[in-house]
Motif scaffolding. Structure first.
Motif, PDB file in Angstrom:
ATOM      1  N   ALA A  21       0.829  -1.207   0.000  1.00 62.41           N
ATOM      2  CA  ALA A  21       0.000   0.000   0.000  1.00 62.41           C
ATOM      3  C   ALA A  21       0.862   1.254   0.000  1.00 62.41           C
ATOM      4  CB  ALA A  21      -0.921  -0.011   1.219  1.00 62.41           C
ATOM      5  N   TYR A  22       1.886   1.259   0.837  1.00 65.16           N
ATOM      6  CA  TYR A  22       2.741   2.445   0.957  1.00 65.16           C
ATOM      7  C   TYR A  22       3.418   2.768  -0.373  1.00 65.16           C
ATOM      8  CZ  TYR A  22       6.840   5.255   2.083  1.00 65.16           C
ATOM      9  OH  TYR A  22       7.803   6.229   2.084  1.00 65.16           O
ATOM     10  N   TYR A  23       4.034   1.763  -0.997  1.00 66.10           N
ATOM     11  CA  TYR A  23       4.799   2.042  -2.208  1.00 66.10           C
ATOM     12  C   TYR A  23       3.900   2.303  -3.412  1.00 66.10           C
ATOM     13  CZ  TYR A  23       9.146   1.162   0.203  1.00 66.10           C
ATOM     14  OH  TYR A  23      10.214   1.265   1.065  1.00 66.10           O
ATOM     15  N   LEU A  24       2.711   1.717  -3.452  1.00 63.57           N
ATOM     16  CA  LEU A  24       1.754   2.064  -4.513  1.00 63.57           C
ATOM     17  C   LEU A  24       1.386   3.544  -4.438  1.00 63.57           C
ATOM     18  CD1 LEU A  24      -0.726  -0.969  -4.600  1.00 63.57           C
ATOM     19  CD2 LEU A  24       0.719  -0.180  -6.481  1.00 63.57           C
ATOM     20  N   LEU A  25       1.035   3.999  -3.232  1.00 60.67           N
ATOM     21  CA  LEU A  25       0.625   5.388  -3.079  1.00 60.67           C
ATOM     22  C   LEU A  25       1.801   6.348  -3.198  1.00 60.67           C
ATOM     23  CD1 LEU A  25      -1.970   4.854  -0.228  1.00 60.67           C
ATOM     24  CD2 LEU A  25      -2.455   5.778  -2.503  1.00 60.67           C
ATOM     25  N   LYS A  26       2.973   5.899  -2.803  1.00 58.17           N
ATOM     26  CA  LYS A  26       4.159   6.731  -2.924  1.00 58.17           C
ATOM     27  C   LYS A  26       4.471   7.005  -4.390  1.00 58.17           C
ATOM     28  CE  LYS A  26       7.932   8.437  -0.795  1.00 58.17           C
ATOM     29  NZ  LYS A  26       7.879   9.484   0.244  1.00 58.17           N
ATOM     30  N   LYS A  27       4.301   5.978  -5.225  1.00 59.24           N
ATOM     31  CA  LYS A  27       4.633   6.113  -6.635  1.00 59.24           C
ATOM     32  C   LYS A  27       3.464   6.654  -7.462  1.00 59.24           C
ATOM     33  CE  LYS A  27       8.121   2.437  -6.555  1.00 59.24           C
ATOM     34  NZ  LYS A  27       9.249   3.319  -6.885  1.00 59.24           N
ATOM     35  N   GLN A  28       2.228   6.366  -7.018  1.00 56.06           N
ATOM     36  CA  GLN A  28       1.048   6.827  -7.766  1.00 56.06           C
ATOM     37  C   GLN A  28       0.012   7.373  -6.774  1.00 56.06           C
ATOM     38  OE1 GLN A  28      -0.333   4.339 -11.101  1.00 56.06           O
ATOM     39  NE2 GLN A  28       1.284   2.877 -10.578  1.00 56.06           N
ATOM     40  N   PRO A  29       0.183   8.603  -6.322  1.00 61.87           N
ATOM     41  CA  PRO A  29      -0.695   9.174  -5.280  1.00 61.87           C
ATOM     42  C   PRO A  29      -2.167   9.269  -5.671  1.00 61.87           C
ATOM     43  CG  PRO A  29       1.301  10.486  -5.586  1.00 61.87           C
ATOM     44  CD  PRO A  29       1.257   9.518  -6.705  1.00 61.87           C
ATOM     45  N   LYS A  30      -2.476   9.218  -6.964  1.00 63.45           N
ATOM     46  CA  LYS A  30      -3.870   9.361  -7.390  1.00 63.45           C
ATOM     47  C   LYS A  30      -4.642   8.046  -7.311  1.00 63.45           C
ATOM     48  CE  LYS A  30      -3.070  13.323 -10.438  1.00 63.45           C
ATOM     49  NZ  LYS A  30      -3.220  13.867 -11.808  1.00 63.45           N
ATOM     50  N   LEU A  31      -3.959   6.960  -7.007  1.00 68.43           N
ATOM     51  CA  LEU A  31      -4.657   5.683  -6.870  1.00 68.43           C
ATOM     52  C   LEU A  31      -5.561   5.685  -5.648  1.00 68.43           C
ATOM     53  CD1 LEU A  31      -1.896   2.983  -7.557  1.00 68.43           C
ATOM     54  CD2 LEU A  31      -3.884   3.477  -8.984  1.00 68.43           C
ATOM     55  N   ASN A  32      -6.649   4.939  -5.727  1.00 67.89           N
ATOM     56  CA  ASN A  32      -7.470   4.641  -4.553  1.00 67.89           C
ATOM     57  C   ASN A  32      -7.025   3.277  -4.037  1.00 67.89           C
ATOM     58  OD1 ASN A  32      -9.304   6.951  -4.735  1.00 67.89           O
ATOM     59  ND2 ASN A  32     -10.035   5.955  -6.601  1.00 67.89           N
ATOM     60  N   VAL A  33      -6.442   3.244  -2.853  1.00 69.07           N
ATOM     61  CA  VAL A  33      -5.937   2.004  -2.290  1.00 69.07           C
ATOM     62  C   VAL A  33      -6.688   1.706  -0.994  1.00 69.07           C
ATOM     63  CG1 VAL A  33      -3.923   0.765  -1.426  1.00 69.07           C
ATOM     64  CG2 VAL A  33      -3.658   2.399  -3.309  1.00 69.07           C
ATOM     65  N   ILE A  34      -7.254   0.500  -0.927  1.00 70.06           N
ATOM     66  CA  ILE A  34      -7.986   0.068   0.265  1.00 70.06           C
ATOM     67  C   ILE A  34      -7.268  -1.139   0.844  1.00 70.06           C
ATOM     68  CG2 ILE A  34     -10.177  -0.765   1.181  1.00 70.06           C
ATOM     69  CD1 ILE A  34     -11.570   0.587  -1.170  1.00 70.06           C
ATOM     70  N   LEU A  35      -6.896  -1.040   2.097  1.00 66.96           N
ATOM     71  CA  LEU A  35      -6.242  -2.129   2.814  1.00 66.96           C
ATOM     72  C   LEU A  35      -7.259  -2.754   3.757  1.00 66.96           C
ATOM     73  CD1 LEU A  35      -3.494  -3.557   3.527  1.00 66.96           C
ATOM     74  CD2 LEU A  35      -3.211  -1.810   5.292  1.00 66.96           C
ATOM     75  N   MET A  36      -7.385  -4.070   3.739  1.00 69.46           N
ATOM     76  CA  MET A  36      -8.401  -4.704   4.576  1.00 69.46           C
ATOM     77  C   MET A  36      -7.851  -5.936   5.275  1.00 69.46           C
ATOM     78  SD  MET A  36     -10.857  -6.092   1.478  1.00 69.46           S
ATOM     79  CE  MET A  36     -11.057  -4.425   0.855  1.00 69.46           C
ATOM     80  N   ASP A  37      -8.362  -6.166   6.483  1.00 69.37           N
ATOM     81  CA  ASP A  37      -7.926  -7.317   7.274  1.00 69.37           C
ATOM     82  C   ASP A  37      -8.986  -7.585   8.324  1.00 69.37           C
ATOM     83  OD1 ASP A  37      -6.434  -9.106   9.111  1.00 69.37           O
ATOM     84  OD2 ASP A  37      -4.695  -8.478   7.953  1.00 69.37           O
ATOM     85  N   LYS A  38      -9.122  -8.852   8.708  1.00 69.67           N
ATOM     86  CA  LYS A  38     -10.074  -9.183   9.768  1.00 69.67           C
ATOM     87  C   LYS A  38      -9.507  -8.871  11.142  1.00 69.67           C
ATOM     88  CE  LYS A  38      -8.761 -14.091  10.100  1.00 69.67           C
ATOM     89  NZ  LYS A  38      -9.271 -15.479  10.012  1.00 69.67           N
TER      90      LYS A  38
END
Length: 245
Positions: A21-38
């Motif tokens: 999640a961190y590196y996706l948003l670091k490289k492409q800030p316009k992405l919508n990234v959702i992190l999920m866990d139980k």
């Protein structure tokens, strides 16, 4: 139902999911990234990690991969401060009672002799590692290795990813539906998420989640046990490198 265009859903909030999640948003800030866990972030297999790192493996691709990972960890400390998480280069020791039998394949040691050091002189072993049994006849030391505060590093990346717009959802995934254009993720708390892409970073649950997408992965989970014992005479120093017999 939550519908977001250009969305990447990351399933699993351990160190792998958070780093993704961190590196996706670091490289492409316009992405919508959702992190999920139980569970809460970093609370499952990551919390049981040995917190050790090394840049040498008998397989060259693994060495290159882990070396790159170590560089990224160093970069995090340079960018956000040396005190953000601890990273101790204490080395890695592989030890053997047999001086003649190679610990790693001979060709590996010849190829990567700039990153490992072999010690067979008894007086050096006794002087540098007095807590070893006198039966130890060989040490293969990986130089660029040590231990790291995985939780501290993970929380740093999670915090910075949230600053970049990361959304964190808590809930257990009950089903994943795939269409020609996207994925629909259904959670047990009646939440539904649409995503264009999915990253499965769920540790021991990878096979189960992949099965929801009709994918069979050759993954086997092996239960391991750790134990601790008291050292009232302080024979083992706290500075002892991670050591494998």
């Amino acid at each position: 139902m939550q519908k977001i265009n250009n969305t990447i859903a990351i399933i699993g909030a351990g160190i792998a999911g958070i780093a993704t999640a961190y590196y996706l948003l670091k490289k492409q800030p316009k992405l919508n990234v959702i992190l999920m866990d139980k569970n809460q972030a970093l609370s499952y297999t990551t919390s049981k990690s040995g917190e050790n790192f090394r840049d040498f493996w008998p397989q060259k691709p693994m060495t290159e991969f882990s070396s790159h990972s170590i560089d990224l960890m160093k970069e995090l400390k340079r960018e956000y401060g040396e005190d953000t998480f601890s990273m101790n280069f204490s080395g890695y020791d592989f030890v053997s009672f047999d001086v003649d039998k190679p610990i790693f394949p001979t060709n590996s040691q010849e190829t990567f002799n700039n990153v490992i050091e072999e010690i067979t002189e008894p007086e050096i072993i006794r002087r540098e590692r007095p807590y070893f049994s006198e039966k130890v006849r060989k040490i293969v030391r990986i130089k660029n290795a040590g231990n790291i505060d995985v939780y501290g590093m993970g929380m740093l990346m999670l915090s910075k990813a949230r600053d970049l717009g990361l959304e964190f959802l808590t809930g257990e995934i009950t089903d994943i539906e795939q269409t020609q254009t996207d994925f629909k993720i259904i959670l047990n708390n009646n939440k539904k998420v649409n995503a264009n892409k999915i990253v499965i970073a769920a540790g021991p649950f990878i096979g189960h989640l992949a099965g929801m997408l009709d994918m069979q992965l050759p993954i086997e989970n092996i239960l391991q046990q750790k134990f601790m014992m008291p050292d009232p005479q302080k024979i083992i120093p706290t500075s002892m490198p991670f050591t494998i017999y």
